[in-house]
Design an enzyme around this catalytic site. Structure first.
Site, PDB file in Angstrom:
ATOM      1  N   GLY A  16      34.637  32.275  34.294  1.00  0.00           N
ATOM      2  CA  GLY A  16      34.306  33.224  35.365  1.00  0.00           C
ATOM      3  C   GLY A  16      34.168  34.648  34.842  1.00  0.00           C
ATOM      4  N   SER A  44      33.107  23.267  35.204  1.00  0.00           N
ATOM      5  CA  SER A  44      32.782  24.089  34.037  1.00  0.00           C
ATOM      6  C   SER A  44      33.400  23.558  32.749  1.00  0.00           C
ATOM      7  CB  SER A  44      33.258  25.527  34.251  1.00  0.00           C
ATOM      8  OG  SER A  44      32.728  26.043  35.440  1.00  0.00           O
ATOM      9  N   CYS A 132      41.639  44.517  43.777  1.00  0.00           N
ATOM     10  CA  CYS A 132      40.939  45.540  42.988  1.00  0.00           C
ATOM     11  C   CYS A 132      40.935  46.923  43.652  1.00  0.00           C
ATOM     12  CB  CYS A 132      39.508  45.091  42.701  1.00  0.00           C
ATOM     13  SG  CYS A 132      38.710  44.210  44.065  1.00  0.00           S
ATOM     14  N   SER A 162      30.114  42.535  42.845  1.00  0.00           N
ATOM     15  CA  SER A 162      30.657  41.678  41.773  1.00  0.00           C
ATOM     16  C   SER A 162      32.017  41.109  42.134  1.00  0.00           C
ATOM     17  CB  SER A 162      30.742  42.451  40.449  1.00  0.00           C
ATOM     18  OG  SER A 162      31.519  43.616  40.611  1.00  0.00           O
ATOM     19  N   HIS A 252      34.054  49.909  42.275  1.00  0.00           N
ATOM     20  CA  HIS A 252      34.354  50.291  43.654  1.00  0.00           C
ATOM     21  C   HIS A 252      34.560  51.811  43.706  1.00  0.00           C
ATOM     22  CE1 HIS A 252      34.637  46.165  44.509  1.00  0.00           C
ATOM     23  NE2 HIS A 252      35.940  46.000  44.615  1.00  0.00           N
ATOM     24  N   ASN A 326      35.754  47.454  39.149  1.00  0.00           N
ATOM     25  CA  ASN A 326      36.581  46.485  39.872  1.00  0.00           C
ATOM     26  C   ASN A 326      36.905  45.240  39.071  1.00  0.00           C
ATOM     27  OD1 ASN A 326      33.647  46.255  40.338  1.00  0.00           O
ATOM     28  ND2 ASN A 326      34.155  44.419  41.499  1.00  0.00           N
TER      29      ASN A 326
HETATM   30  O1  L14 Z   1      41.773  39.794  46.880  1.00  0.00           O
HETATM   31  O2  L14 Z   1      34.993  40.018  47.927  1.00  0.00           O
HETATM   32  O3  L14 Z   1      41.465  39.750  44.765  1.00  0.00           O
HETATM   33  O4  L14 Z   1      35.025  41.753  46.663  1.00  0.00           O
HETATM   34  C1  L14 Z   1      38.911  40.791  45.456  1.00  0.00           C
HETATM   35  C2  L14 Z   1      37.431  40.827  45.638  1.00  0.00           C
HETATM   36  C3  L14 Z   1      39.121  39.358  47.470  1.00  0.00           C
HETATM   37  C4  L14 Z   1      37.605  39.433  47.642  1.00  0.00           C
HETATM   38  C5  L14 Z   1      41.028  39.708  45.910  1.00  0.00           C
HETATM   39  C6  L14 Z   1      35.589  40.828  47.214  1.00  0.00           C
HETATM   40  C7  L14 Z   1      39.528  39.558  46.058  1.00  0.00           C
HETATM   41  C8  L14 Z   1      37.067  40.704  47.074  1.00  0.00           C
END
Ligand code: L14
Length: 348
Positions: A16, A44, A132, A162, A252, A326
């Protein structure tokens, strides 16, 4: 001596976007890796990933994958963590989990090393990496909290696609192409977490990340609210969040309003506190139009702060613009930093 000790690590979710970055930061040797095991879903498994120039076969993660593993990084979604993290702990590994599965569990430290490294001491096998958007905000707020105290935080986010995975990134690319070719945009992924309704993200802004709760907030907003209080040890801190997705690939951004406990704080004091903050880079000079942006922060490990200014009506109110990658500080780098802190504190 810890410095000479070598550690066996496992990365669950090795193929990932975050897993790949975890592997990259482990190659920088935050501590000595003896053996690395790369794990993934069945889908994968069988692909090859390089670590320090060596091709390593990715194996399917099962409950038997964690024998002799010292540190297991989990970044393969909440359900995999729920199922396999306890198994890894049973096998004697310490888990650093990048999903939301355990973050608010009382027994699980939720760590941003610059903010609350000390909480690692109480771990019981699982350590959680925060959301994030939370990570970059608390990293920037910590030096202000230390100097002036914090009473209130109101944040609006401008989040990259992302975070919602590769499929969301591909959707933004494809919708952009469709829009520019006068075709109808197809939307099947975003807002992530929602299976009922989808909106195009290209040339748009979506005030929904993750699903809605009964109180009208989304889960992403509640993660920011609850995780911030836990990490900063401020159960009574007033926090409000509005999380918005933008057609941005990486990093972000956050517009953050804060009120300090102390009054008569001036903007230079806040700027100085931020400049001395660990992992923080201040980029703030209106005279040269200097401020961080998602593109300027991409692939960097630090949290960038600009637009530092005093509220015009409230004496102890300030506004900040906080930007960070992020997938880096918001995920992979903070996760590796947690492992580094475990090693440094001889907790593994
Ligand atoms: O809680 O959709 O770690 O951007 C972070 C990314 C939840 C979804 C988490 C997204 C995720 C979030």
């Amino acid at each position: 001596m810890t410095q000479n000790k070598q550690y066996n690590v496992a990365v669950v979710g090795a193929t990932g976007a975050v897993g790949q970055k975890i592997i990259k930061y482990l190659e920088e040797k935050p501590f000595q890796v003896n053996n690395i095991k790369l794990l993934s879903s069945k889908r994968s498994a069988g692909t090859k990933v390089t670590f320090n120039g060596e091709d390593i076969m990715v194996e399917e993660a099962t409950s038997n994958s964690f024998k002799d593993i010292d540190i297991a990084f989990f970044s393969a979604g909440g359900s995999v963590s729920k199922q396999l993290a306890p198994e890894a702990v049973k096998s004697g590994a310490i888990v650093v989990d990048n999903t939301s599965a355990y973050r608010m569990d009382e027994d699980v430290p939720l760590i941003v090393p610059e903010v609350n490294e000390g909480d690692l001491q109480h771990h019981k096998g699982i350590i959680a990496n925060p959301n994030c958007s939370t990570i970059q905000m608390v990293a920037a707020l910590k030096p202000i909290q230390d100097k002036f105290g914090l009473k209130r935080v109101i944040v609006s986010t401008y989040q990259a696609v992302s975070g919602a995975g590769l499929a969301a990134q591909n959707e933004l690319t494809e919708q952009t192409r469709q829009y520019l070719n006068d075709e109808e945009m197809t939307a099947t992924i975003l807002p992530a977490g929602s299976d009922k309704k989808h909106y195009p993200i290209a040339f748009n802004a979506l005030p929904q990340i993750d699903v809605f709760e009964d109180n009208g907030y989304t889960k992403e907003e509640l993660k920011m609210i609850n995780e911030t209080k836990k990490i900063m040890h401020e159960p009574n801190l007033h926090v409000a969040a509005t999380c918005v997705r933008l057609p941005v690939f990486t990093s972000h951004s956050e517009s953050v309003y804060i009120e300090t406990k102390e009054s008569n704080v001036n903007v230079e004091d806040v700027r100085k506190a931020l400049e001395n903050g660990e992992g923080i880079i201040v980029e703030d000079d209106p005279s040269t139009q200097t401020y961080p942006t998602p593109l300027s922060a991409a692939e960097k490990k630090e949290v960038f702060v600009g637009r530092i200014r005093k509220d015009l009506d409230t004496d102890n109110g300030f506004h900040l613009w906080i930007v960070s990658d992020n997938l880096v500080k918001g995920a992979a780098w903070n996760t590796v930093q947690i492992a580094e802190a475990l090693v440094k504190n001889e907790l593994v």
